[in-house]
Design a protein around this motif. Structure first.
Motif, PDB file in Angstrom:
ATOM      1  N   ALA A  42       0.845  -1.196   0.000  1.00 50.12           N
ATOM      2  CA  ALA A  42       0.000   0.000   0.000  1.00 50.12           C
ATOM      3  C   ALA A  42       0.879   1.244   0.000  1.00 50.12           C
ATOM      4  O   ALA A  42       1.939   1.249   0.609  1.00 50.12           O
ATOM      5  N   PRO A  43       0.450   2.284  -0.697  1.00 48.38           N
ATOM      6  CA  PRO A  43       1.222   3.533  -0.667  1.00 48.38           C
ATOM      7  C   PRO A  43       1.393   4.018   0.767  1.00 48.38           C
ATOM      8  O   PRO A  43       0.448   4.013   1.553  1.00 48.38           O
ATOM      9  N   GLN A  44       2.609   4.408   1.123  1.00 48.46           N
ATOM     10  CA  GLN A  44       2.890   4.819   2.489  1.00 48.46           C
ATOM     11  C   GLN A  44       2.260   6.166   2.818  1.00 48.46           C
ATOM     12  O   GLN A  44       1.758   6.363   3.912  1.00 48.46           O
ATOM     13  N   GLN A  45       2.309   7.107   1.889  1.00 46.90           N
ATOM     14  CA  GLN A  45       1.705   8.416   2.092  1.00 46.90           C
ATOM     15  C   GLN A  45       1.027   8.850   0.806  1.00 46.90           C
ATOM     16  O   GLN A  45       1.470   8.506  -0.284  1.00 46.90           O
ATOM     17  N   PHE A  46      -0.033   9.623   0.973  1.00 46.88           N
ATOM     18  CA  PHE A  46      -0.754  10.085  -0.204  1.00 46.88           C
ATOM     19  C   PHE A  46       0.060  11.130  -0.946  1.00 46.88           C
ATOM     20  O   PHE A  46       0.644  12.042  -0.344  1.00 46.88           O
ATOM     21  N   LEU A  47       0.113  11.001  -2.266  1.00 51.70           N
ATOM     22  CA  LEU A  47       0.805  11.963  -3.107  1.00 51.70           C
ATOM     23  C   LEU A  47      -0.192  12.967  -3.661  1.00 51.70           C
ATOM     24  O   LEU A  47      -1.217  12.591  -4.218  1.00 51.70           O
ATOM     25  N   LEU A  48       0.114  14.231  -3.504  1.00 49.15           N
ATOM     26  CA  LEU A  48      -0.767  15.287  -3.982  1.00 49.15           C
ATOM     27  C   LEU A  48      -0.828  15.306  -5.500  1.00 49.15           C
ATOM     28  O   LEU A  48       0.109  14.872  -6.183  1.00 49.15           O
ATOM     29  N   GLY A  49      -1.940  15.808  -6.008  1.00 52.18           N
ATOM     30  CA  GLY A  49      -2.109  15.874  -7.455  1.00 52.18           C
ATOM     31  C   GLY A  49      -2.991  17.045  -7.848  1.00 52.18           C
ATOM     32  O   GLY A  49      -3.543  17.750  -6.986  1.00 52.18           O
ATOM     33  N   PRO A  50      -3.152  17.265  -9.153  1.00 54.05           N
ATOM     34  CA  PRO A  50      -4.004  18.365  -9.632  1.00 54.05           C
ATOM     35  C   PRO A  50      -5.419  18.278  -9.065  1.00 54.05           C
ATOM     36  O   PRO A  50      -5.969  17.198  -8.919  1.00 54.05           O
ATOM     37  N   GLU A  51      -5.966  19.446  -8.755  1.00 54.42           N
ATOM     38  CA  GLU A  51      -7.320  19.627  -8.217  1.00 54.42           C
ATOM     39  C   GLU A  51      -7.416  19.387  -6.720  1.00 54.42           C
ATOM     40  O   GLU A  51      -8.456  19.683  -6.117  1.00 54.42           O
ATOM     41  N   ASP A  52      -6.362  18.847  -6.075  1.00 54.48           N
ATOM     42  CA  ASP A  52      -6.389  18.763  -4.624  1.00 54.48           C
ATOM     43  C   ASP A  52      -6.316  20.175  -4.040  1.00 54.48           C
ATOM     44  O   ASP A  52      -5.637  21.054  -4.577  1.00 54.48           O
ATOM     45  N   VAL A  53      -7.027  20.380  -2.935  1.00 59.15           N
ATOM     46  CA  VAL A  53      -7.011  21.679  -2.257  1.00 59.15           C
ATOM     47  C   VAL A  53      -6.211  21.530  -0.963  1.00 59.15           C
ATOM     48  O   VAL A  53      -6.518  20.662  -0.130  1.00 59.15           O
ATOM     49  N   VAL A  54      -5.183  22.352  -0.807  1.00 56.52           N
ATOM     50  CA  VAL A  54      -4.304  22.257   0.362  1.00 56.52           C
ATOM     51  C   VAL A  54      -4.283  23.579   1.114  1.00 56.52           C
ATOM     52  O   VAL A  54      -4.477  24.653   0.534  1.00 56.52           O
ATOM     53  N   GLU A  55      -4.053  23.479   2.407  1.00 60.03           N
ATOM     54  CA  GLU A  55      -3.847  24.680   3.220  1.00 60.03           C
ATOM     55  C   GLU A  55      -2.370  24.771   3.562  1.00 60.03           C
ATOM     56  O   GLU A  55      -1.809  23.855   4.181  1.00 60.03           O
ATOM     57  N   GLU A  83       5.750  30.462  -7.915  1.00 53.93           N
ATOM     58  CA  GLU A  83       5.317  29.115  -8.296  1.00 53.93           C
ATOM     59  C   GLU A  83       6.062  28.035  -7.494  1.00 53.93           C
ATOM     60  O   GLU A  83       7.289  28.092  -7.345  1.00 53.93           O
ATOM     61  N   VAL A  84       5.293  27.057  -7.005  1.00 54.27           N
ATOM     62  CA  VAL A  84       5.872  25.923  -6.288  1.00 54.27           C
ATOM     63  C   VAL A  84       5.232  24.648  -6.832  1.00 54.27           C
ATOM     64  O   VAL A  84       4.004  24.535  -6.855  1.00 54.27           O
ATOM     65  N   GLN A  85       6.052  23.715  -7.273  1.00 58.02           N
ATOM     66  CA  GLN A  85       5.528  22.439  -7.765  1.00 58.02           C
ATOM     67  C   GLN A  85       5.040  21.604  -6.590  1.00 58.02           C
ATOM     68  O   GLN A  85       5.787  21.352  -5.639  1.00 58.02           O
ATOM     69  N   ALA A  86       3.792  21.160  -6.643  1.00 58.72           N
ATOM     70  CA  ALA A  86       3.193  20.433  -5.521  1.00 58.72           C
ATOM     71  C   ALA A  86       2.787  19.007  -5.887  1.00 58.72           C
ATOM     72  O   ALA A  86       2.831  18.107  -5.040  1.00 58.72           O
ATOM     73  N   ALA A  87       2.368  18.790  -7.116  1.00 56.15           N
ATOM     74  CA  ALA A  87       1.911  17.457  -7.529  1.00 56.15           C
ATOM     75  C   ALA A  87       3.050  16.454  -7.436  1.00 56.15           C
ATOM     76  O   ALA A  87       4.193  16.758  -7.766  1.00 56.15           O
ATOM     77  N   GLY A  88       2.718  15.268  -6.962  1.00 52.76           N
ATOM     78  CA  GLY A  88       3.719  14.209  -6.831  1.00 52.76           C
ATOM     79  C   GLY A  88       4.452  14.236  -5.511  1.00 52.76           C
ATOM     80  O   GLY A  88       5.303  13.378  -5.261  1.00 52.76           O
ATOM     81  N   LEU A  89       4.120  15.203  -4.635  1.00 55.34           N
ATOM     82  CA  LEU A  89       4.760  15.307  -3.331  1.00 55.34           C
ATOM     83  C   LEU A  89       3.783  14.911  -2.227  1.00 55.34           C
ATOM     84  O   LEU A  89       2.572  15.022  -2.387  1.00 55.34           O
ATOM     85  N   THR A  90       4.319  14.478  -1.096  1.00 58.21           N
ATOM     86  CA  THR A  90       3.496  14.319   0.096  1.00 58.21           C
ATOM     87  C   THR A  90       3.321  15.689   0.734  1.00 58.21           C
ATOM     88  O   THR A  90       4.011  16.654   0.375  1.00 58.21           O
ATOM     89  N   VAL A 113       1.466  21.746   6.007  1.00 61.46           N
ATOM     90  CA  VAL A 113       0.549  21.581   4.872  1.00 61.46           C
ATOM     91  C   VAL A 113      -0.489  20.523   5.234  1.00 61.46           C
ATOM     92  O   VAL A 113      -0.139  19.444   5.730  1.00 61.46           O
ATOM     93  N   SER A 114      -1.745  20.821   4.993  1.00 60.94           N
ATOM     94  CA  SER A 114      -2.819  19.850   5.216  1.00 60.94           C
ATOM     95  C   SER A 114      -3.734  19.813   3.998  1.00 60.94           C
ATOM     96  O   SER A 114      -3.870  20.811   3.288  1.00 60.94           O
ATOM     97  N   VAL A 115      -4.328  18.669   3.757  1.00 58.22           N
ATOM     98  CA  VAL A 115      -5.238  18.508   2.623  1.00 58.22           C
ATOM     99  C   VAL A 115      -6.648  18.883   3.070  1.00 58.22           C
ATOM    100  O   VAL A 115      -7.200  18.301   4.003  1.00 58.22           O
ATOM    101  N   LYS A 116      -7.238  19.848   2.389  1.00 62.62           N
ATOM    102  CA  LYS A 116      -8.603  20.278   2.709  1.00 62.62           C
ATOM    103  C   LYS A 116      -9.638  19.550   1.862  1.00 62.62           C
ATOM    104  O   LYS A 116     -10.750  19.302   2.309  1.00 62.62           O
ATOM    105  N   ASP A 117      -9.273  19.231   0.641  1.00 61.28           N
ATOM    106  CA  ASP A 117     -10.206  18.524  -0.247  1.00 61.28           C
ATOM    107  C   ASP A 117      -9.405  17.653  -1.207  1.00 61.28           C
ATOM    108  O   ASP A 117      -8.512  18.143  -1.909  1.00 61.28           O
ATOM    109  N   LEU A 118      -9.723  16.369  -1.213  1.00 65.01           N
ATOM    110  CA  LEU A 118      -9.003  15.413  -2.054  1.00 65.01           C
ATOM    111  C   LEU A 118      -9.778  15.166  -3.347  1.00 65.01           C
ATOM    112  O   LEU A 118     -10.892  14.651  -3.317  1.00 65.01           O
ATOM    113  N   ASN A 119      -9.191  15.571  -4.460  1.00 65.38           N
ATOM    114  CA  ASN A 119      -9.872  15.436  -5.751  1.00 65.38           C
ATOM    115  C   ASN A 119      -9.045  14.712  -6.813  1.00 65.38           C
ATOM    116  O   ASN A 119      -9.549  14.416  -7.888  1.00 65.38           O
TER     117      ASN A 119
END
Length: 208
Positions: A42-55, A83-90, A113-119
């Motif tokens: 199982a993936p150890q940590q969720f990787l952020l991607g496009p359309e995710d909303v983060v705080e 600009e900061v690249q976020a996709a593909g990072l925990t 950083v926290s995930v507010k909405d996972l899309n």
């Protein structure tokens, strides 16, 4: 003589009853087959991607504390650092990246950083299933769960010729397509090492 015949008939009946009982899972009091357990990667940590909303929270700095949606190109835009690249990072990795970018402007920045909405997590099921399409989910799904979401197989499905199509990065900004064969009968019987594999975002389950 009659007693011997009667005992012979009874013995044969007991043997026949035991054989029938064994074919249906054993006789009462006998040891039952043990439940097989299988471990999955199982993936150890969720990787952020496009359309995710983060705080992005910067301690003691309300101007830099922002709730942002990750753009289709995988980046976010912040005051001061741009600009900061976020996709593909925990979330931890993104916090560290923002921290490093802020150091020339702020002494000892503390960023969380926290995930507010996972899309961003979505899988695709195509081919001989009842409801092929894209399935956007809030948690990881396995091959069998994806098939269930798609309404199960049609009557024409070749269940033992399924494939999971996955895109992987070569590290040179190019993607490589890999095809992972999945035999339905082997998965449900637990006969293969990969088992009921967990799908990654963007995976496509193909049912010919």
């Amino acid at each position: 003589m009659h007693e011997m015949i009667r005992r012979g008939i009874c013995l044969r009946a007991v043997i026949l009853l035991a054989a029938v009982a064994a074919s249906f899972g054993g006789v009462p009091g006998c040891a039952q087959p043990t439940i097989q357990e299988r471990e999955y990667d199982a993936p150890q940590q969720f990787l952020l991607g496009p359309e995710d909303v983060v705080e992005i929270a910067v301690w003691k700095n309300l101007e830099l504390t922002k709730t942002l949606a990750i753009r289709p190109d995988g980046a976010i835009s912040m005051p001061i650092i741009g600009e900061v690249q976020a996709a593909g990072l925990t979330t931890d990795a993104l916090a560290q990246r923002v921290t490093e970018r802020l150091k020339p402007f702020i002494a000892n920045p503390s960023v969380s950083v926290s995930v507010k909405d996972l899309n961003s997590y979505a899988v695709f099921v195509v081919g001989e299933v009842t409801k092929p399409g894209k399935y956007q989910l809030k948690s990881y799904a396995t091959v069998l769960q994806a098939i269930s979401l798609a309404g199960g197989f049609t009557d024409f499905a070749k269940k033992n010729k399924m494939q999971v199509v996955r895109l992987k990065s070569n590290g040179d900004q190019k993607l490589r397509e890999i095809h992972i064969p999945v035999r339905y009968d082997d998965v449900v019987a637990g006969r293969i090492e990969s088992g009921n594999m967990i799908l990654l975002s963007g995976d496509t389950v193909v049912v010919p």
